[in-house]
Design an enzyme around this catalytic site. Sequence first.
Site, PDB file in Angstrom:
ATOM      1  N   LYS A   1      21.958 100.790 -76.721  1.00  9.45           N
ATOM      2  CA  LYS A   1      23.186 100.422 -76.017  1.00  9.45           C
ATOM      3  C   LYS A   1      24.343 101.266 -76.488  1.00  9.45           C
ATOM      4  O   LYS A   1      25.148 101.733 -75.683  1.00  9.45           O
ATOM      5  CB  LYS A   1      23.517  98.944 -76.285  1.00  9.45           C
ATOM      6  CG  LYS A   1      22.756  98.012 -75.399  1.00  9.45           C
ATOM      7  CD  LYS A   1      23.149  96.579 -75.636  1.00  9.45           C
ATOM      8  CE  LYS A   1      22.777  96.106 -77.006  1.00  9.45           C
ATOM      9  NZ  LYS A   1      22.522  94.662 -77.100  1.00  9.45           N
TER      10      LYS A   1
ATOM     11  N   GLN B   1      23.129  88.857 -79.119  1.00  7.08           N
ATOM     12  CA  GLN B   1      21.710  89.198 -79.290  1.00  7.08           C
ATOM     13  C   GLN B   1      20.902  87.950 -79.609  1.00  7.08           C
ATOM     14  O   GLN B   1      21.258  87.189 -80.501  1.00  7.08           O
ATOM     15  CB  GLN B   1      21.557  90.175 -80.451  1.00  7.08           C
ATOM     16  CG  GLN B   1      22.134  91.527 -80.214  1.00  7.08           C
ATOM     17  CD  GLN B   1      21.191  92.436 -79.478  1.00  7.08           C
ATOM     18  OE1 GLN B   1      21.613  93.417 -78.893  1.00  7.08           O
ATOM     19  NE2 GLN B   1      19.911  92.129 -79.481  1.00  7.08           N
TER      20      GLN B   1
ATOM     21  N   ASP C   1      25.135  89.517 -69.841  1.00 13.22           N
ATOM     22  CA  ASP C   1      23.715  89.228 -69.978  1.00 13.22           C
ATOM     23  C   ASP C   1      23.244  88.233 -68.907  1.00 13.22           C
ATOM     24  O   ASP C   1      22.044  87.978 -68.794  1.00 13.22           O
ATOM     25  CB  ASP C   1      23.511  88.593 -71.364  1.00 13.22           C
ATOM     26  CG  ASP C   1      22.286  89.127 -72.068  1.00 13.22           C
ATOM     27  OD1 ASP C   1      21.695  90.100 -71.587  1.00 13.22           O
ATOM     28  OD2 ASP C   1      21.921  88.549 -73.101  1.00 13.22           O
TER      29      ASP C   1
HETATM   30  N1  LIG Z   1      20.929  88.475 -75.405  1.00 13.01           N
HETATM   31  C1  LIG Z   1      19.903  89.326 -75.446  1.00 13.01           C
HETATM   32  N2  LIG Z   1      19.562  90.000 -74.321  1.00 13.01           N
HETATM   33  C2  LIG Z   1      18.507  90.865 -74.335  1.00 13.01           C
HETATM   34  O1  LIG Z   1      18.194  91.463 -73.281  1.00 13.01           O
HETATM   35  C3  LIG Z   1      17.778  91.053 -75.552  1.00 13.01           C
HETATM   36  C4  LIG Z   1      18.208  90.352 -76.693  1.00 13.01           C
HETATM   37  N3  LIG Z   1      19.246  89.494 -76.608  1.00 13.01           N
HETATM   38  N4  LIG Z   1      17.569  90.516 -77.871  1.00 13.01           N
HETATM   39  C5  LIG Z   1      16.562  91.533 -78.039  1.00 13.01           C
HETATM   40  C6  LIG Z   1      15.748  91.715 -76.778  1.00 13.01           C
HETATM   41  C7  LIG Z   1      14.973  93.014 -76.811  1.00 13.01           C
HETATM   42  N5  LIG Z   1      15.649  93.896 -75.913  1.00 13.01           N
HETATM   43  C8  LIG Z   1      15.452  95.289 -75.817  1.00 13.01           C
HETATM   44  C9  LIG Z   1      14.677  95.972 -76.747  1.00 13.01           C
HETATM   45  C10 LIG Z   1      14.507  97.339 -76.662  1.00 13.01           C
HETATM   46  C11 LIG Z   1      15.109  98.053 -75.640  1.00 13.01           C
HETATM   47  C12 LIG Z   1      14.944  99.527 -75.511  1.00 13.01           C
HETATM   48  O2  LIG Z   1      15.861 100.233 -75.152  1.00 13.01           O
HETATM   49  N6  LIG Z   1      13.720 100.047 -75.794  1.00 13.01           N
HETATM   50  C13 LIG Z   1      13.367 101.453 -75.668  1.00 13.01           C
HETATM   51  C14 LIG Z   1      12.883 102.100 -76.971  1.00 13.01           C
HETATM   52  C15 LIG Z   1      13.724 101.873 -78.161  1.00 13.01           C
HETATM   53  C16 LIG Z   1      13.333 102.752 -79.337  1.00 13.01           C
HETATM   54  O3  LIG Z   1      12.385 103.533 -79.235  1.00 13.01           O
HETATM   55  O4  LIG Z   1      14.018 102.624 -80.338  1.00 13.01           O
HETATM   56  C17 LIG Z   1      12.193 101.571 -74.730  1.00 13.01           C
HETATM   57  O5  LIG Z   1      11.970 102.687 -74.249  1.00 13.01           O
HETATM   58  O6  LIG Z   1      11.467 100.560 -74.549  1.00 13.01           O
HETATM   59  C18 LIG Z   1      15.876  97.385 -74.711  1.00 13.01           C
HETATM   60  C19 LIG Z   1      16.047  96.022 -74.801  1.00 13.01           C
HETATM   61  C20 LIG Z   1      16.611  93.200 -75.136  1.00 13.01           C
HETATM   62  N7  LIG Z   1      16.683  91.884 -75.644  1.00 13.01           N
END
Ligand SMILES: Nc1nc(=O)c2c([nH]1)NC[C@@H]1CN(c3ccc(C(=O)N[C@@H](CCC(=O)O)C(=O)O)cc3)CN21
Length: 288
Positions: A54, A98, A121
Amino acid sequence: MTARLLDGKALAEKIQDRLKVEIAELQPDRGRAPGLAVLMVGDNPASAAYVRNKERACERLGMVSFGQHLPATATQAELTAIIHQLNADPNVDGILVQLPLPEGLDGNALLLEIDPDKDADGLHPANLGRLVRGEPCLRSCTPAGVMEILRDGGIDPAGKKAVVVGRSILVGKPIALMLLEANATVTIAHSRTPDLAAVCREADILVAAVGRPLMIGPDYIKPGATVIDVGINRITDQTGKGKLVGDVDFDRLLDVAGAITPVPGGVGPMTVTMLLANTVESYRRRLA
Ligand SMILES: Nc1nc(=O)c2c([nH]1)NC[C@@H]1CN(c3ccc(C(=O)N[C@@H](CCC(=O)O)C(=O)O)cc3)CN21
Ligand SMILES: NC(=O)c1ccc[n+]([C@@H]2O[C@H](COP(=O)([O-])OP(=O)(O)OC[C@H]3O[C@@H](n4cnc5c(N)ncnc54)[C@H](OP(=O)(O)O)[C@@H]3O)[C@@H](O)[C@H]2O)c1
């Protein structure tokens, strides 16, 4: 057959490019950039990956991110006071807490304190209620991202059988509602569902939002089905290195599924993008 890859990362970049232009157009008028406040309490590996991405994306788009990272010892009263400050802050358009919060803190009570117009959210009861009623609202980011992936992939849920594994407020339930709104016939499965594999094998569209690494194997899949993997799990591989995997056994599904999202690079980047889109939407409305 080899499954078609549904590339959430590429789609996220495309949408973020559009948001960047939109922000650049609005900003001279408004005299400030859109602002997103993220409240993280304690340490949770999935949350840490989210926060990193983010912050990177905010910077790329010219948005201001107000991160607050508090220790797991923070009290409910302290967190409530921070939410109230952010509600009143004219530079903040979006607020995100979160989840999950550390033991002893009440996430639902805290979500109630967020100004529904800043609820980036889409988890405040007012926004969830509007979603149930099919009214316009700030929509939960992960479910909204999943629907965009389907749309971009040319997969129309209308008339299809969709199975969602997981029934959390954050993911499972709102995804089921959005699929229903898109005229799918929806089943929600969970930890008390008998013979889960057989239920999943009925699905034309299978969404896994469980939090169990690689749980969904080929025996859960109808040949040719669309598989959306929401899970973000950090595991340690044989060499002792940490890596992110989904709830779906991606490699073994490639020969069975018709289309599939990878982890990383699938739903995660779209969640981040929908969060930014919601924040820009609330910036636009606030200053209109
Ligand atoms: N209030 C709230 N809303 C959410 O949407 C949320 C939370 N809390 N707590 C954690 C979870 C997990 N969430 C996530 C976790 C990872 C990515 C993400 O960007 N993942 C990338 C890779 C990250 C990396 O390699 O470091 C991907 O490609 O999956 C997005 C949302 C969203 N989540
Ligand atoms: N990609 C993203 O952007 C994103 C966003 C948010 C979350 N996530 C990830 O998605 C996953 C789920 O998150 P969440 O917040 O929804 O988790 P959660 O609140 O723990 O909910 C998990 C759900 O899975 C069900 N479940 C657990 N074990 C099961 C089993 N063996 N068989 C069938 N169902 C089972 C639970 O059933 P019960 O209700 O019966 O307990 C529950 O409904 C996690 O890996 C999380 O990190 C990813």
